[in-house]
Scaffold this motif. Structure first.
Motif, PDB file in Angstrom:
ATOM      1  N   ALA A  12       0.885  -1.276  -0.103  1.00 38.55           N
ATOM      2  CA  ALA A  12       0.259   0.262  -0.152  1.00 38.55           C
ATOM      3  C   ALA A  12       1.088   1.293   0.417  1.00 38.55           C
ATOM      4  CB  ALA A  12      -0.960  -0.340   1.542  1.00 38.55           C
ATOM      5  N   VAL A  14       3.094   4.001  -3.010  1.00 37.90           N
ATOM      6  CA  VAL A  14       2.119   5.222  -3.546  1.00 37.90           C
ATOM      7  C   VAL A  14       2.396   3.469  -4.909  1.00 37.90           C
ATOM      8  CG1 VAL A  14       4.956   5.026  -4.475  1.00 37.90           C
ATOM      9  CG2 VAL A  14       3.095   6.636  -5.812  1.00 37.90           C
ATOM     10  N   ALA A  15       2.593   2.732  -4.814  1.00 34.59           N
ATOM     11  CA  ALA A  15       3.127   1.335  -6.337  1.00 34.59           C
ATOM     12  C   ALA A  15       1.589   0.978  -6.120  1.00 34.59           C
ATOM     13  CB  ALA A  15       3.627   0.849  -6.496  1.00 34.59           C
ATOM     14  N   THR A  36      -1.365  -5.458   2.891  1.00 31.34           N
ATOM     15  CA  THR A  36       0.037  -4.149   3.663  1.00 31.34           C
ATOM     16  C   THR A  36       0.092  -5.049   5.077  1.00 31.34           C
ATOM     17  OG1 THR A  36       0.802  -2.074   3.930  1.00 31.34           O
ATOM     18  CG2 THR A  36      -2.201  -3.172   4.512  1.00 31.34           C
ATOM     19  N   LEU A  37       1.266  -4.503   5.200  1.00 35.32           N
ATOM     20  CA  LEU A  37       1.848  -4.823   6.599  1.00 35.32           C
ATOM     21  C   LEU A  37       1.535  -3.313   7.583  1.00 35.32           C
ATOM     22  CD1 LEU A  37       5.195  -5.870   5.816  1.00 35.32           C
ATOM     23  CD2 LEU A  37       3.719  -7.407   6.374  1.00 35.32           C
ATOM     24  N   GLN A  38       1.837  -2.141   7.189  1.00 32.43           N
ATOM     25  CA  GLN A  38       1.261  -1.291   7.877  1.00 32.43           C
ATOM     26  C   GLN A  38      -0.648  -0.244   6.767  1.00 32.43           C
ATOM     27  OE1 GLN A  38       3.778  -0.945   6.297  1.00 32.43           O
ATOM     28  NE2 GLN A  38       5.293  -1.317   7.836  1.00 32.43           N
ATOM     29  N   ALA A  45       8.513   2.389   2.142  1.00 31.92           N
ATOM     30  CA  ALA A  45       8.667   3.627   2.314  1.00 31.92           C
ATOM     31  C   ALA A  45       8.149   5.358   1.823  1.00 31.92           C
ATOM     32  CB  ALA A  45       9.477   3.537   0.600  1.00 31.92           C
ATOM     33  N   THR A  46       7.130   5.142   0.804  1.00 32.88           N
ATOM     34  CA  THR A  46       6.814   6.089   0.913  1.00 32.88           C
ATOM     35  C   THR A  46       6.450   7.226   0.825  1.00 32.88           C
ATOM     36  OG1 THR A  46       5.268   4.911  -1.133  1.00 32.88           O
ATOM     37  CG2 THR A  46       4.457   6.701  -1.060  1.00 32.88           C
ATOM     38  N   GLY A  51      12.418  14.118  -1.471  1.00 33.06           N
ATOM     39  CA  GLY A  51      12.607  15.727  -1.713  1.00 33.06           C
ATOM     40  C   GLY A  51      11.048  15.685  -2.341  1.00 33.06           C
ATOM     41  N   GLY A  52      10.505  14.734  -3.473  1.00 29.73           N
ATOM     42  CA  GLY A  52       9.172  14.900  -3.795  1.00 29.73           C
ATOM     43  C   GLY A  52       9.309  14.151  -5.013  1.00 29.73           C
ATOM     44  N   LEU A 155       2.809 -11.369   2.849  1.00 31.39           N
ATOM     45  CA  LEU A 155       2.484 -12.635   1.712  1.00 31.39           C
ATOM     46  C   LEU A 155       3.813 -13.333   2.124  1.00 31.39           C
ATOM     47  CD1 LEU A 155       1.781 -12.668  -1.129  1.00 31.39           C
ATOM     48  CD2 LEU A 155       3.578 -11.448  -1.905  1.00 31.39           C
ATOM     49  N   GLN A 204      11.195  -9.302   0.904  1.00 33.04           N
ATOM     50  CA  GLN A 204      10.195 -10.369   0.583  1.00 33.04           C
ATOM     51  C   GLN A 204       9.370 -11.223  -0.568  1.00 33.04           C
ATOM     52  OE1 GLN A 204       8.428 -10.332   4.322  1.00 33.04           O
ATOM     53  NE2 GLN A 204      10.020 -11.191   5.681  1.00 33.04           N
ATOM     54  N   GLU A 353       8.717  -0.015  -6.430  1.00 29.59           N
ATOM     55  CA  GLU A 353      10.637  -0.526  -6.595  1.00 29.59           C
ATOM     56  C   GLU A 353      10.901  -2.226  -6.386  1.00 29.59           C
ATOM     57  OE1 GLU A 353      12.385   1.331  -3.055  1.00 29.59           O
ATOM     58  OE2 GLU A 353      14.051   0.543  -3.715  1.00 29.59           O
ATOM     59  N   SER A 369      11.458   7.441  -8.499  1.00 19.47           N
ATOM     60  CA  SER A 369      10.651   6.630  -7.771  1.00 19.47           C
ATOM     61  C   SER A 369       9.089   6.586  -7.662  1.00 19.47           C
ATOM     62  CB  SER A 369      11.853   6.262  -6.845  1.00 19.47           C
ATOM     63  OG  SER A 369      12.277   6.827  -6.149  1.00 19.47           O
ATOM     64  N   LEU A 370       9.328   7.928  -7.192  1.00 23.62           N
ATOM     65  CA  LEU A 370       7.730   8.426  -6.434  1.00 23.62           C
ATOM     66  C   LEU A 370       7.041   8.124  -7.981  1.00 23.62           C
ATOM     67  CD1 LEU A 370       7.873  10.771  -3.781  1.00 23.62           C
ATOM     68  CD2 LEU A 370       7.306   8.102  -3.770  1.00 23.62           C
TER      69      LEU A 370
HETATM   70  C1  LIG Z   1      13.774   7.838   3.255  1.00 21.56           C
HETATM   71  C2  LIG Z   1      13.179   7.885   2.332  1.00 21.56           C
HETATM   72  C3  LIG Z   1      13.471   9.373   1.210  1.00 21.56           C
HETATM   73  C4  LIG Z   1      12.663   8.919  -0.588  1.00 21.56           C
HETATM   74  N1  LIG Z   1      12.771  10.287  -1.058  1.00 21.56           N
HETATM   75  C5  LIG Z   1      12.635  10.339  -2.283  1.00 21.56           C
HETATM   76  C6  LIG Z   1      11.860  10.861  -2.769  1.00 21.56           C
HETATM   77  O1  LIG Z   1      12.294  11.979  -2.232  1.00 21.56           O
HETATM   78  N2  LIG Z   1      11.280  10.958  -3.861  1.00 21.56           N
HETATM   79  C7  LIG Z   1      11.667   9.755  -4.649  1.00 21.56           C
HETATM   80  O2  LIG Z   1      10.554   9.872  -5.908  1.00 21.56           O
HETATM   81  N3  LIG Z   1      12.015   8.979  -4.008  1.00 21.56           N
HETATM   82  C8  LIG Z   1      12.144   8.936  -2.641  1.00 21.56           C
HETATM   83  N4  LIG Z   1      12.288   7.771  -2.355  1.00 21.56           N
HETATM   84  C9  LIG Z   1      12.242   6.241  -2.373  1.00 21.56           C
HETATM   85  C10 LIG Z   1      10.565   5.612  -2.542  1.00 21.56           C
HETATM   86  O3  LIG Z   1      10.163   6.716  -1.282  1.00 21.56           O
HETATM   87  C11 LIG Z   1       9.836   4.400  -2.924  1.00 21.56           C
HETATM   88  O4  LIG Z   1      10.870   4.164  -3.660  1.00 21.56           O
HETATM   89  C12 LIG Z   1       9.032   4.561  -3.377  1.00 21.56           C
HETATM   90  O5  LIG Z   1       7.752   5.132  -2.449  1.00 21.56           O
HETATM   91  C13 LIG Z   1       8.396   2.636  -3.425  1.00 21.56           C
HETATM   92  O6  LIG Z   1       6.801   2.944  -2.778  1.00 21.56           O
HETATM   93  P1  LIG Z   1       6.457   1.734  -3.671  1.00 21.56           P
HETATM   94  O7  LIG Z   1       4.422   1.732  -3.340  1.00 21.56           O
HETATM   95  O8  LIG Z   1       7.073   0.562  -4.308  1.00 21.56           O
HETATM   96  O9  LIG Z   1       6.748   0.653  -2.149  1.00 21.56           O
HETATM   97  P2  LIG Z   1       6.972   0.926  -0.582  1.00 21.56           P
HETATM   98  O10 LIG Z   1       6.166   2.769  -0.332  1.00 21.56           O
HETATM   99  O11 LIG Z   1       7.615   0.669   0.450  1.00 21.56           O
HETATM  100  O12 LIG Z   1       5.256   0.079  -0.125  1.00 21.56           O
HETATM  101  C14 LIG Z   1       5.962  -1.601   0.066  1.00 21.56           C
HETATM  102  C15 LIG Z   1       4.446  -2.038   0.853  1.00 21.56           C
HETATM  103  O13 LIG Z   1       4.595  -3.744   0.478  1.00 21.56           O
HETATM  104  C16 LIG Z   1       4.170  -4.090   1.767  1.00 21.56           C
HETATM  105  N5  LIG Z   1       4.707  -5.433   2.022  1.00 21.56           N
HETATM  106  C17 LIG Z   1       6.062  -5.735   1.589  1.00 21.56           C
HETATM  107  N6  LIG Z   1       6.568  -6.595   1.981  1.00 21.56           N
HETATM  108  C18 LIG Z   1       4.748  -7.475   2.180  1.00 21.56           C
HETATM  109  C19 LIG Z   1       5.142  -8.318   2.233  1.00 21.56           C
HETATM  110  N7  LIG Z   1       6.042  -9.117   2.331  1.00 21.56           N
HETATM  111  N8  LIG Z   1       3.291  -9.157   2.469  1.00 21.56           N
HETATM  112  C20 LIG Z   1       2.321  -7.695   2.734  1.00 21.56           C
HETATM  113  N9  LIG Z   1       3.120  -6.506   2.527  1.00 21.56           N
HETATM  114  C21 LIG Z   1       4.313  -6.208   1.950  1.00 21.56           C
HETATM  115  C22 LIG Z   1       4.320  -2.491   2.679  1.00 21.56           C
HETATM  116  O14 LIG Z   1       3.441  -2.880   3.812  1.00 21.56           O
HETATM  117  C23 LIG Z   1       3.991  -1.587   1.948  1.00 21.56           C
HETATM  118  O15 LIG Z   1       2.846  -1.618   2.054  1.00 21.56           O
HETATM  119  C24 LIG Z   1      12.791   7.881  -0.754  1.00 21.56           C
HETATM  120  C25 LIG Z   1      13.399   6.633   0.073  1.00 21.56           C
HETATM  121  C26 LIG Z   1      13.766   6.584   1.378  1.00 21.56           C
HETATM  122  C27 LIG Z   1      13.137   5.292   2.736  1.00 21.56           C
END
Ligand SMILES: Cc1cc2nc3c(=O)[nH]c(=O)nc-3n(C[C@H](O)[C@H](O)[C@H](O)COP(=O)(O)OP(=O)(O)OC[C@H]3O[C@@H](n4cnc5c(N)ncnc54)[C@H](O)[C@@H]3O)c2cc1C
Length: 515
Positions: A12, A14-15, A36-38, A45-46, A51-52, A155, A204, A353, A369-370
């Motif tokens: 849950a 951004v993706a 989702t875990l949270q 990480a979202t 930065g943005g 998962l 994972q 990611e 990445s966002l």
């Molecule tokens: C401190 C920090 C600052 C950043 N700043 C920027 C920025 O300014 N701009 C930018 O573009 N990017 C930035 N990034 C990178 C960006 O935030 C991430 O790449 C992006 O948010 C990833 O989004 P996502 O939806 O793929 O995964 P996430 O947002 O990480 O969400 C993962 C989801 O999967 C769930 N999950 C994981 N494993 C399991 C499992 N086994 N079972 C069930 N659920 C699971 C989690 O609970 C969560 O809901 C930053 C990252 C960090 C850590």
């Protein structure tokens, strides 16, 4: 309610939330579960992103310029059509976010404020102070359709029958049926001893996709952020001190007070992220301390989140330089997908990611990445609307998985990857890491086995690529070589292989290989 869904979205951030929004618009009749875990809005990480989001929004900007910068950062490994999709569809996705109520910083005339980050030719980073991810996550979570069922759980398996997905196992025991499963489970930072990533970013999803037969790509490419706050006692996770601090004039100094970056690169503090991270590593190897001096900046006013994180860790940026260290920040590699998020397993999709769309190549451009989560999450939702939703007659019996991990073994994995697959790599170091992981195998059973799988695949890919490119920097092969201008591909059951750029995956290719 039965445990049968049309679509299960795992994650849950951004993706995952973008998939749900897009699916809701295309096919509101589908039964969708969001695992989702949270809680959404606080998950992954979202909400930590500072930065943005990079997007070609300004009058002087264009998707073509954004593409140019993304390709340059990617060091020859970006997939051009994926980058074109990212940069040309980005503005539409930002417009939708604004319509959902995202409150990004604006000028007095109501236009969006844009900042400039390293390696971008234009000001193009849409932001909300230094808590941009939090605002995006809030807006996406608040607008989640009520019909979507939230499922808190971990998962532990992707269930496959024949060559297609039929559901998932959660928490080591509970099975849910779904003919379409989307992985949006984030990154791998928590497998390293120092990371900016939150708890749960253990890759994972990557391991479970691989076990289900999915191909993984470019697993060796890990981006290090130069300035994580070097605090003790926080486990692997270190607070991030955003690059924008250096953009606004913060200096990197050592214990003598010398601003040392000019020794390493003419652009000093404003050199590309990987250059600054490697310079810090070198300076530390030479026995120096590395500190970020932001005393001249109005940190409390301009960087509220950073200020809060520093105070919490016992540092006041107004009166003292902050100890910093490079830390694992982002994983460019992931589950190989086509332009619509399809993996090599029928019914399994990936975005964000955890996926490898090809937009980041060997090095991610800051703030892309966002945007990738927004654009490719949306694309997955669009393509899913036409998917096959026939359920399997029954689910395969899945052995239970013990959830408990051995914390000491996990800590050892973090040390192994940090020293073997860190900022400066070598054959000897990576072979040592693989051997150490092998010795640890018996202690990484049950749930911990995913850490073993991902760590081993990352190191094997790093060993395989005998060159330096983008974020993969080797001390024994310091040059970039045209021979290696391709992707490292991991097909389950086969040795690591090099995939030429021309053979970039289209869906039929992916499916043909997996059958
Ligand atoms: C401190 C920090 C600052 C950043 N700043 C920027 C920025 O300014 N701009 C930018 O573009 N990017 C930035 N990034 C990178 C960006 O935030 C991430 O790449 C992006 O948010 C990833 O989004 P996502 O939806 O793929 O995964 P996430 O947002 O990480 O969400 C993962 C989801 O999967 C769930 N999950 C994981 N494993 C399991 C499992 N086994 N079972 C069930 N659920 C699971 C989690 O609970 C969560 O809901 C930053 C990252 C960090 C850590």
């Amino acid at each position: 309610m039965s445990d049968r869904f049309d679509v299960l979205v795992i994650g849950a951030g951004v993706a995952g939330m973008s998939v749900v929004h897009s699916l809701q618009a295309q096919a509101p009749q589908l039964r969708v579960g969001l695992v989702t875990l949270q809680a959404p809005g606080q998950a992954g990480a979202t909400p930590w992103a500072q930065g943005g989001v990079a997007v070609a929004w300004g009058q002087d900007d264009s998707p073509a310029l954004h593409t140019q910068d993304t390709l340059a950062a990617g060091a020859g490994l970006c997939r051009q059509d994926a980058v074109d999709a990212l940069t040309s569809e980005g503005p539409l996705r930002i417009q939708e976010l604004l319509e959902l109520g995202a409150d990004f910083d604006k000028h007095a005339d109501g236009t969006l404020e844009l900042t400039r980050e390293a390696a971008h030719q234009r000001r193009r980073v849409v932001h909300c102070g230094d808590a941009s991810g939090r605002e995006m996550a809030r807006a996406l979570a608040r607008a989640l359709p009520e019909s979507v069922e939230l499922i808190y759980g971990q998962l532990t398996r992707i269930l496959v029958q024949g060559s297609r997905v039929v559901g998932v196992q959660l928490d080591g025991q509970r099975s849910l049926a779904a003919p379409q499963v989307v992985l949006a489970s984030g990154g791998v930072g928590q497998l390293f001893a120092a990371t900016t990533n939150p708890a749960g970013a253990e890759g994972q999803g990557l391991a479970l996709a691989y076990e289900a037969g999915a191909q993984l790509r470019d697993m060796e490419f890990v981006q290090f952020h130069p300035t994580a706050l070097a605090v003790q006692g926080h486990g692997a996770n270190l607070p991030l001190l955003t690059e924008a601090l250096r953009g606004e004039g913060a200096r990197l100094i050592d214990e003598t007070g010398e601003a040392f970056m000019a020794q390493y690169h003419p652009a000093a503090e404003l050199a590309p992220r990987d250059v600054v991270a490697f310079a810090l590593w070198q300076h530390r190897q030479r026995g120096h301390q590395t500190l970020l001096d932001a005393r001249a900046l109005p940190v409390a006013q301009r960087f509220g989140q950073v200020h809060e994180l520093c105070l919490k860790a016992g540092f006041d940026p107004a009166v003292q330089p902050l100890p910093v260290t490079p830390a694992v920040h982002y994983h460019m590699g992931g589950v190989a997908v086509d332009l619509w998020g399809r993996t090599s397993v029928q019914g399994l999709w990936a975005c964000g990611e955890v996926s490898s769309t090809g937009v980041h190549g060997a090095n991610r451009l800051a703030s892309n990445s966002l945007l990738e989560g927004l654009v490719f999450g949306h694309r997955v939702g669009q393509a899913l609307a036409d998917a096959d939703f026939r359920q399997a007659a029954c689910l395969p019996t899945a052995p239970q998985v013990e959830l408990r991990q051995d914390p000491l073994a996990m800590a050892r994995v973090r040390e192994i990857l940090w020293s073997g697959l860190g900022l400066a790599r070598s054959q000897q170091g990576m072979e040592k890491a693989l051997a150490a992981l092998e010795r640890l195998r018996d202690r990484l059973t049950a749930c911990g086995s995913t850490a073993h799988t991902v760590a081993s695949l990352m190191v094997s890919s790093g060993l395989f690529r005998r060159e330096s490119r983008g974020a993969h920097r080797r001390l024994d092969y310091t040059q970039t070589s045209p021979h290696w201008a391709g992707h490292t591909l991991l097909v389950p059951g086969q040795a690591v292989q090099l995939q030429t750029l021309q053979a970039n995956l289209s869906t039929p290719d992916l499916l043909a290989r997996s059958l």
